[in-house]
Design a protein around this motif. Sequence first.
Motif, PDB file in Angstrom:
ATOM      1  N   GLY A  76      30.435 -29.474 -28.433  1.00  0.00           N
ATOM      2  CA  GLY A  76      30.063 -31.953 -29.427  1.00  0.00           C
ATOM      3  C   GLY A  76      30.662 -32.056 -27.871  1.00  0.00           C
ATOM      4  O   GLY A  76      30.477 -33.714 -28.143  1.00  0.00           O
ATOM      5  N   PHE A  77      29.707 -32.185 -26.359  1.00  0.00           N
ATOM      6  CA  PHE A  77      29.681 -32.941 -25.504  1.00  0.00           C
ATOM      7  C   PHE A  77      28.059 -32.687 -25.460  1.00  0.00           C
ATOM      8  O   PHE A  77      27.524 -32.718 -24.504  1.00  0.00           O
ATOM      9  N   ASN A  78      27.521 -33.241 -26.732  1.00  0.00           N
ATOM     10  CA  ASN A  78      26.141 -33.693 -26.799  1.00  0.00           C
ATOM     11  C   ASN A  78      25.289 -34.797 -25.503  1.00  0.00           C
ATOM     12  O   ASN A  78      24.372 -34.591 -25.060  1.00  0.00           O
ATOM     13  N   ASN A  79      26.344 -35.585 -25.590  1.00  0.00           N
ATOM     14  CA  ASN A  79      25.348 -36.692 -24.241  1.00  0.00           C
ATOM     15  C   ASN A  79      25.484 -35.504 -23.201  1.00  0.00           C
ATOM     16  O   ASN A  79      24.091 -36.118 -22.400  1.00  0.00           O
ATOM     17  N   GLU A  80      26.453 -34.684 -22.859  1.00  0.00           N
ATOM     18  CA  GLU A  80      26.090 -34.006 -21.226  1.00  0.00           C
ATOM     19  C   GLU A  80      24.537 -33.220 -21.791  1.00  0.00           C
ATOM     20  O   GLU A  80      24.440 -33.041 -20.751  1.00  0.00           O
ATOM     21  N   ALA A  81      24.662 -32.226 -23.011  1.00  0.00           N
ATOM     22  CA  ALA A  81      24.038 -31.743 -22.800  1.00  0.00           C
ATOM     23  C   ALA A  81      22.989 -32.218 -23.085  1.00  0.00           C
ATOM     24  O   ALA A  81      22.331 -32.157 -21.889  1.00  0.00           O
ATOM     25  N   THR A  82      21.923 -33.700 -23.548  1.00  0.00           N
ATOM     26  CA  THR A  82      21.289 -33.630 -23.605  1.00  0.00           C
ATOM     27  C   THR A  82      21.072 -34.532 -22.048  1.00  0.00           C
ATOM     28  O   THR A  82      19.587 -34.029 -21.703  1.00  0.00           O
ATOM     29  N   MET A  83      21.889 -34.684 -21.045  1.00  0.00           N
ATOM     30  CA  MET A  83      21.689 -35.451 -19.933  1.00  0.00           C
ATOM     31  C   MET A  83      20.722 -34.313 -19.325  1.00  0.00           C
ATOM     32  O   MET A  83      19.839 -34.393 -18.413  1.00  0.00           O
ATOM     33  N   LEU A  84      21.867 -33.024 -19.063  1.00  0.00           N
ATOM     34  CA  LEU A  84      21.938 -32.099 -18.092  1.00  0.00           C
ATOM     35  C   LEU A  84      19.751 -31.305 -18.948  1.00  0.00           C
ATOM     36  O   LEU A  84      19.748 -31.474 -17.689  1.00  0.00           O
ATOM     37  N   ALA A  85      19.999 -31.504 -19.754  1.00  0.00           N
ATOM     38  CA  ALA A  85      18.736 -30.846 -20.465  1.00  0.00           C
ATOM     39  C   ALA A  85      16.961 -31.845 -19.730  1.00  0.00           C
ATOM     40  O   ALA A  85      16.264 -31.479 -19.286  1.00  0.00           O
ATOM     41  N   SER A  86      17.239 -32.750 -19.775  1.00  0.00           N
ATOM     42  CA  SER A  86      16.521 -33.690 -19.255  1.00  0.00           C
ATOM     43  C   SER A  86      16.238 -33.503 -17.656  1.00  0.00           C
ATOM     44  O   SER A  86      15.093 -33.900 -17.615  1.00  0.00           O
ATOM     45  N   LYS A  87      17.590 -33.988 -17.416  1.00  0.00           N
ATOM     46  CA  LYS A  87      16.905 -33.889 -15.786  1.00  0.00           C
ATOM     47  C   LYS A  87      16.348 -32.379 -15.198  1.00  0.00           C
ATOM     48  O   LYS A  87      15.991 -32.130 -14.537  1.00  0.00           O
ATOM     49  N   VAL A  88      16.856 -31.031 -15.947  1.00  0.00           N
ATOM     50  CA  VAL A  88      16.133 -30.024 -16.192  1.00  0.00           C
ATOM     51  C   VAL A  88      14.410 -30.316 -16.186  1.00  0.00           C
ATOM     52  O   VAL A  88      14.053 -29.163 -15.591  1.00  0.00           O
ATOM     53  N   SER A  89      14.565 -30.363 -17.248  1.00  0.00           N
ATOM     54  CA  SER A  89      12.942 -30.274 -17.878  1.00  0.00           C
ATOM     55  C   SER A  89      12.337 -31.182 -16.894  1.00  0.00           C
ATOM     56  O   SER A  89      10.761 -31.161 -17.394  1.00  0.00           O
TER      57      SER A  89
END
Length: 191
Positions: A76-89
């Motif tokens: 449920g750490f959706n903000n962390e998931a979104t931030m990491l995904a955006s940095k990586v992509s």
Amino acid sequence: MSDKTIKFWIIDALENLSAKDLKKFKVMLCDREEEPRVTRRAVEDADEMDLADLLVKMCTESKAAQVTIDTFKKLGFNNEATMLASKVSSGDGNSAGSKYMTAGQHFIDKHRISLIERITAVDPILDRLLMKKVITQENYSDIRCLNTSYKKMRELFEMGSIRSSVKGKDCLYEVLMESEPFVMEELRERS
């Protein structure tokens, strides 16, 4: 483009977790049923850098990022998931420099199973990869000796230059676009 690696962004994302959330992350990582499997002993005393190292050693950087993102989402750490995904992509990680990345995962990694199942003419692909020096003559000979296209493709995916190098994956993608355009287009449409 930043010279920071995906591993750096994983460490950064893990460091942003509280001690309690990091402990939850470790537990969830150990409870994963998918490969790569992680043992409790491996993460017991691991800090953020150790966890990132462990994930990258067990799989490629892009897969390590995807495992981290998936684990964040499950917790449920959706903000962390979104931030990491955006940095990586977005190109902030070294393998994100590939134009064949989506949501932190290379096209080749994402569609590995489909490619293994559907590519039957492997020898022309090997010829092109050898010519481009993505694989060695020894790799070429070893793979050609295998008796099914499934075995050949699986072995090809295990080559170090394909498994752990974004440039190798990019080259394989381009070769597959040349030799298997219909399969590749169908997979691209699914992405």
